[in-house]
Every structure is written in structure tokens, then in C-alpha cells.
Design an enzyme around this catalytic site. Structure first.
Site, PDB file in Angstrom:
ATOM      1  N   HIS A 145      63.041  17.425  26.434  1.00 47.29           N
ATOM      2  CA  HIS A 145      62.529  16.992  25.127  1.00 47.29           C
ATOM      3  C   HIS A 145      63.383  15.808  24.680  1.00 47.29           C
ATOM      4  CE1 HIS A 145      60.906  17.294  21.158  1.00 47.29           C
ATOM      5  NE2 HIS A 145      61.745  18.167  20.628  1.00 47.29           N
ATOM      6  N   HIS A 147      67.464  26.312  21.286  1.00 51.53           N
ATOM      7  CA  HIS A 147      68.241  26.702  20.094  1.00 51.53           C
ATOM      8  C   HIS A 147      68.361  28.228  20.048  1.00 51.53           C
ATOM      9  CE1 HIS A 147      67.842  22.728  18.221  1.00 51.53           C
ATOM     10  NE2 HIS A 147      66.562  22.772  18.512  1.00 51.53           N
TER      11      HIS A 147
HETATM   12 FE   LIG Z   1      62.426  19.387  18.850  1.00 53.80          FE
HETATM   13 FE   LIG Z   2      65.284  21.177  19.039  1.00 52.22          FE
END
Ligand SMILES: [Fe+2]
Ligand SMILES: [Fe+2]
Ligand SMILES: Cc1cc2nc3c(=O)[nH]c(=O)nc-3n(C[C@H](O)[C@H](O)[C@H](O)COP(=O)(O)O)c2cc1C
Length: 398
Positions: free
Chosen positions: A82, A228
Site C-alpha cells: 500500500h 495495523h
Molecule cells: Fe491506508
Molecule cells: Fe494504514
């Protein structure tokens, strides 16, 4: 020195950053009261791959600490799942040391990384089904468009049977131990839900489709490593099942009363309306959410859980109170489906607010159950009765 690298599996080491202090994310858009983590993973087989980095302010420490775990020259591949800076922010610092190492990512991610960092790195663009051999095991890539950006990529590690899921299945949740079975389950659920409600709701259709696609691949799954929060190692399927439920126009037996008030007239209306609802359905959960006093992202999480909402504002300068405009704008962006609503509010002379709220909720896709209720000034006994009746009528239509 904050290095706390730990072993995830036979071949995988967590090399990320725990950010205990983070209170807001995406600038000031998203509250993160429990901090967060930026998860990066080192996979060491015959070849070595680094999956993601950390947020820009921690880039230098990230690279310094990485050097304690591995000689950077041993890194054969970088995988960028990402392009958002909370995961790509370490790249400048890292690639300065290993400039020729290929970066595996989607074509979108390559474009976004170029546009953010203006570097001519050695990008290798991958698509769904492409693989990268690391020796005994390989990484299988699956594009995850709009989970939550057009560039997101998932990577599955055969052998250790780990899905690196990027932002999907994450939580803004910092913890001393980053495994799902070792943390407070209530906290974990709330943070995972708040994350989904605020970040992924607009893309629920795509989440549902992607889950079906991944399930059809029938990959044996020992762990899910998101970018995360905690790693899902105990019953990793649970978060996939939970996401499938959340993506399917999720709602609980709950009504949220979302309101703001200057002199408490609309506040009193909210209380009486709630009385009326309870008289019809005593078991329904009712949440009172003062938009100027409660956190906006917590409110969105409660709207996400509700089957219906009531939004109230007094009229100010022929409009609505500013915290109500703000929350309505967020609610519109989320694109909630199959939820019901009505509006209410106190006014002095012109009384536009409840009608404006109803129009916005209609535009946002809510089914309006009953016409809005307006009360002039502070509701008297009759006014309070009208509020109770309004609540009862609303509850009967649910
Ligand atoms: Fe993101
Ligand atoms: Fe993120
Ligand atoms: C700064 C200000 C502007 C107002 N503008 C309007 C208005 O444009 N139209 C109206 O009907 N009432 C207006 N009012 C009157 C309030 O809507 C009225 O006092 C209402 O009862 C307040 O309800 P609350 O205690 O829930 O905030 C205004 C009040 C204030 C303080």
C-alpha cells in the site's frame, strides 16, 4: 532505542513500530485513542523479503533497528502492499541504502509512490495470481482494490500459511503484545469495529466481494498479519467472518440519538423522544450522542451499529449547528445502507434545521420513517408529550 522486533512464525519477524502516543490519524480526521502500530514484516527463507515499512516520522529509527536484525544487503525484495505514508514512509530512508532492490507492488501503488516520493525505484508491478519465490515457500499476490485505496495488495505466504492483509483486518490499537489471543477482547473488538466503520464502510460491497474471492481460493490460513494492530493467530477466520457480517449492511438492535443543543431545548426533546421509544420497545439499545461533546468517529461507529438514527439540531442562522453539519457530512460519506432515520429540533422563529437534516439524511440513503418534529423554544408539557409520541411512532415503524 525502541526496537522490539519479535518472531511471528518460523520465517516471519515483525519489524514495525508501536506508536503508543498517536491520538489522531489521517491528520485530524480519525481519533486513535489507543494509539496504533505500523506493522512491517521480514520474511527470511532462501531469499529475504521485507513487507512494508513504517510512518515517515519513524523512518530513521526503523532502518537503524532493521540493521540490528539483518544486514540490509541481505534484503532481496521489498513488498509495498500500500502506498499510503503510514506504510511507505520508511522507503526513502531504506532505499537510500539499497537503491537497486526491487519493490513489488501494484501498478497503482507504483504510480502513487512515484507521485509522493519522486524517486526512480526499481518497481516490479504485480497482479492477482502472480507469485514471488523465496526458496521453499512463495508469496502469492491478490489485488485488493479499494480496501481501502485503489492500490492495496494482499500477499499470502505458502508454507507458513500467513496472509499479509495490508489495511484490511487492522485496528488502531497499540499493545505490548501484538497477538489477538493475548489482548483484551472487548478493546480489540471495539477498535476493529471503529476502524471498519470509519475507514471501510464506503467500500463494503468490495469488501464482501474480496472475502468471497479469497475464501474460494481455499488457502489454508494460520495467521492474518494486518498493517495495523494485532496479528490474528488464534482463530484467524473469526475476523474474516466478522468482516463478512460488517460488510453486509450491518446493524444491531440499536437506535442512536445524535443531537446538538445550545440551551438544552433540543437536548430535552432527545430525552423525551427516548422515553417514547422505550415505552414501545424496552429492550432496544438507545445511545445518546451529543455531537459537540462526543468524538465524531465514535459517533460514526455507533451509527454503523444502529438500525435507525434520530438526528436533532436547533435552528441557528436558518441552518443547523456546526457539529451537526460535520457529522451529517461524515454520515453521507460513509454511504450507509438499509438504515432508517428521522429528524427533530427546537427553534425560535424560522425553524429550518429539522427539514434540512431530513433532506440530507434522504440524500444519504436513509429511509425517513416519520416526518420531522419541530418544537418552538423550550418544550412545555404538551411539547414534551409530542416528543414522546414522536418517539413512540418512530419505534413502532422500526
Ligand atoms: Fe491506508
Ligand atoms: Fe494504514
Ligand atoms: C446565534 C443564534 C441564532 C439563531 N438563529 C435562529 C434562526 O435562524 N431561526 C430560528 O428559528 N431560530 C434561531 N435561533 C433560536 C434557537 O433555535 C432557539 O433558541 C432554540 O430553542 C434553541 O434550542 P437549543 O437550546 O436546543 O439550542 C437562534 C439562536 C441563536 C443563539
Amino acid at each position: 532505542m525502541w526496537k522490539m522486533h519479535f518472531s511471528v512464525s518460523d520465517h516471519v519477524t515483525w519489524v514495525g513500530k508501536t506508536d503508543w502516543e498517536l491520538q489522531t490519524f489521517h491528520g485530524e480526521e480519525l481519533s486513535t485513542f489507543k494509539g496504533s502500530t505500523y506493522n512491517a514484516y521480514l520474511i527470511q527463507d532462501e531469499k529475504t523479503a521485507l513487507v512494508d515499512t513504517v510512518w515517515t516520522p519513524f523512518a530513521r529509527q526503523f532502518v537503524e533497528d532493521l540493521k540490528e536484525t539483518i544486514d540490509l544487503d541481505e534484503i532481496d525484495y521489498v513488498v509495498a502492499l500500500h502506498a499510503e505514508p503510514d506504510h511507505s514512509g520508511g522507503l526513502i530512508e531504506l532505499m537510500r541504502e539499497i537503491p537497486d532492490v526491487p519493490i513489488y507492488c501494484t501498478s497503482m501503488a507504483a504510480r502513487f509512490l512515484r507521485a509522493q516520493y519522486h524517486q526512480d525505484w526499481n518497481f516490479v508491478e504485480v497482479k492477482t495470481g502472480d507469485t514471488l519465490s523465496l526458496g521453499k515457500q512463495e508469496l502469492v499476490f491478490v489485488e485488493a482494490k479499494m480496501l481501502h485505496w485503489p492500490d492495496n495488495l494482499l500477499a499470502y505466504l505458502t508454507g507458513d500459511q500467513i496472509l499479509f492483509s495490508s489495511d484490511a483486518f487492522g485496528q488502531h490499537y497499540s499493545s505490548e503484545v501484538l497477538f489477538n489471543d493475548l489482548v483484551d477482547q472487548g478493546e480489540l473488538y471495539r477498535e476493529a469495529l471503529k476502524y471498519y466503520a470509519n475507514i471501510l464502510t464506503p467500500f463494503s460491497k468490495m469488501v464482501a466481494r474480496k472475502i468471497d474471492e479469497v475464501l474460494e481460493m481455499e488457502l489454508p490460513l494460520k495467521m492474518i498479519c494486518p498493517s495495523h494492530g494485532v496479528i490474528w493467530r488464534e482463530d484467524p477466520a473469526q475476523i474474516i467472518e466478522t468482516y463478512a457480517r460488517w460488510a453486509d449492511d450491518y446493524q444491531e438492535d440499536q437506535v442512536a440519538i445524535v443531537y446538538d443543543t445550545m440551551w438544552d431545548s433540543t437536548g430535552r426533546m432527545a430525552a423525551m423522544i427516548s422515553d417514547g421509544i422505550r415505552a414501545v420497545d424496552p429492550t432496544l439499545t438507545i445511545k445518546h450522542l451529543h455531537t459537540a461533546k462526543r468524538d465524531k468517529n465514535d459517533i460514526i461507529a455507533e451509527v454503523f451499529r444502529s438500525k435507525a438514527i434520530l438526528v436533532g439540531s436547533s435552528t441557528v442562522n436558518r441552518g443547523v449547528l456546526s457539529s451537526i453539519s460535520a457529522i451529517l457530512s461524515l454520515i453521507e460519506e460513509m454511504g450507509f445502507k438499509k438504515k432508517k432515520a428521522s429528524a427533530f429540533g427546537s427553534y425560535g422563529w424560522s425553524g429550518e434545521a429539522p427539514g434540512l437534516i431530513r433532506e440530507t439524511l434522504e440524500d444519504a440513503g436513509f429511509e425517513i420513517l416519520i416526518p420531522e418534529l419541530r418544537e418552538a423554544w423550550t418544550p412545555d408539557a404538551e411539547g414534551r408529550d409530542r416528543c414522546r409520541t414522536f418517539g413512540r411512532d418512530f419505534a413502532r415503524q422500526l
